[in-house]
Design an enzyme around this catalytic site. Structure first.
Site, short mmCIF file in Angstrom:
data_model
loop_
_atom_site.label_atom_id
_atom_site.label_comp_id
_atom_site.label_asym_id
_atom_site.label_seq_id
_atom_site.Cartn_x
_atom_site.Cartn_y
_atom_site.Cartn_z
N HIS A 182 47.04 41.63 37.37
CA HIS A 182 47.58 40.78 36.31
C HIS A 182 48.67 39.84 36.80
O HIS A 182 49.48 40.17 37.65
CB HIS A 182 48.13 41.65 35.17
CG HIS A 182 49.32 42.48 35.57
ND1 HIS A 182 50.61 42.00 35.52
CD2 HIS A 182 49.40 43.74 36.05
CE1 HIS A 182 51.45 42.93 35.93
NE2 HIS A 182 50.74 44.00 36.27
N HIS A 227 42.75 32.50 50.57
CA HIS A 227 41.64 33.43 50.78
C HIS A 227 42.17 34.85 50.71
O HIS A 227 43.00 35.25 51.53
CB HIS A 227 40.98 33.16 52.13
CG HIS A 227 39.75 34.00 52.38
ND1 HIS A 227 38.97 33.82 53.50
CD2 HIS A 227 39.17 35.02 51.69
CE1 HIS A 227 37.96 34.68 53.48
NE2 HIS A 227 38.07 35.42 52.39
N GLY A 240 35.00 28.98 55.81
CA GLY A 240 36.05 29.98 55.79
C GLY A 240 37.44 29.44 56.06
O GLY A 240 38.43 30.00 55.59
#
Length: 216
Positions: free
Chosen positions: A144, A153, A77
């Site tokens: 987009h 992350h 992580g």
């Protein structure tokens, strides 16, 4: 975007045996990867994770490569750590396959770099770009023309409107929302549940609605 036929998917070594490894294992299974060769972690929580055997610590990586292992998934992580480990694996000759959960929705025009992971029910919009070893976690929306940096992350439940840039190694906390055109700099941390309505400098820590600088 990588889209290998299932017959060409490699057996991988998973580096990391913590909570993120559980989600990675389920995504590998759902995507049709062969059973993993095993997990590598110097401090595992137990001998197995989700039925996958812990083979040992980092010292196993050269041995596994010598025995024919070709690919690895970095299930860590920590963003900077994930990039460092990924670079080390590449230097050893490991490939870093893209991992796309089949329940994710990914535009054909999106570009996804090596080692990136997209989890279940995430949505990646047209002309979005995901950098090396980026994570787009469960139920996140990357609209987009977004650019998600290497090692960044996007945590579960985030929503990024169009033309957002998330810098290398940056963390967007669980359930955060980002307005169109915002830039969040490298190594920035955005706290869970934040509403980001203005640019965030590199290395900053912000949180709240609207997101404001946090005391360190």
């Amino acid at each position: 975007m990588s889209d290998l036929p299932r017959s060409a998917l490699p057996r991988v070594v998973i580096v990391g045996a913590g909570g993120h490894a559980k989600v990675v294992i389920e995504a590998l299974r759902a995507a049709g990867f062969p059973p993993p060769l095993g997990l590598v972690d110097p401090h595992p929580p137990g001998p197995t994770v989700m039925g996958v055997t812990v083979l040992g610590g980092d010292e196993m990586l050269p041995r596994l490569k010598a025995e024919g292992a070709e690919a690895a998934v970095v299930a860590l992580g920590g963003n900077a750590l994930r990039l460092r480990v990924g670079d080390h694996l590449v230097s050893m000759g490991y490939a870093l396959p893209v991992l796309l959960h089949p329940a994710a929705q990914i535009s054909p025009s999106a570009r996804v770099a090596e080692g990136a992971v997209v989890m279940a029910r995430a949505c990646i919009g047209p002309d979005a770009t995901l950098g090396r070893l980026a994570i787009v976690n469960t139920n996140a929306v990357v609209e987009h023309d977004n650019v998600i940096g290497s090692g960044a992350h996007v945590a579960p439940g985030c929503a990024l409107a169009g033309n957002v840039t998330l810098g290398d190694r940056a963390l967007l906390g669980v359930g955060s929302a980002v307005r169109p055109g915002i830039t969040i700099g490298a190594d920035a941390v955005v706290g869970a549940g934040s509403a980001v309505v203005r640019d965030v400098p590199a290395g900053a820590r912000v949180g709240g609605a609207p997101a404001m600088p946090l005391r360190r």
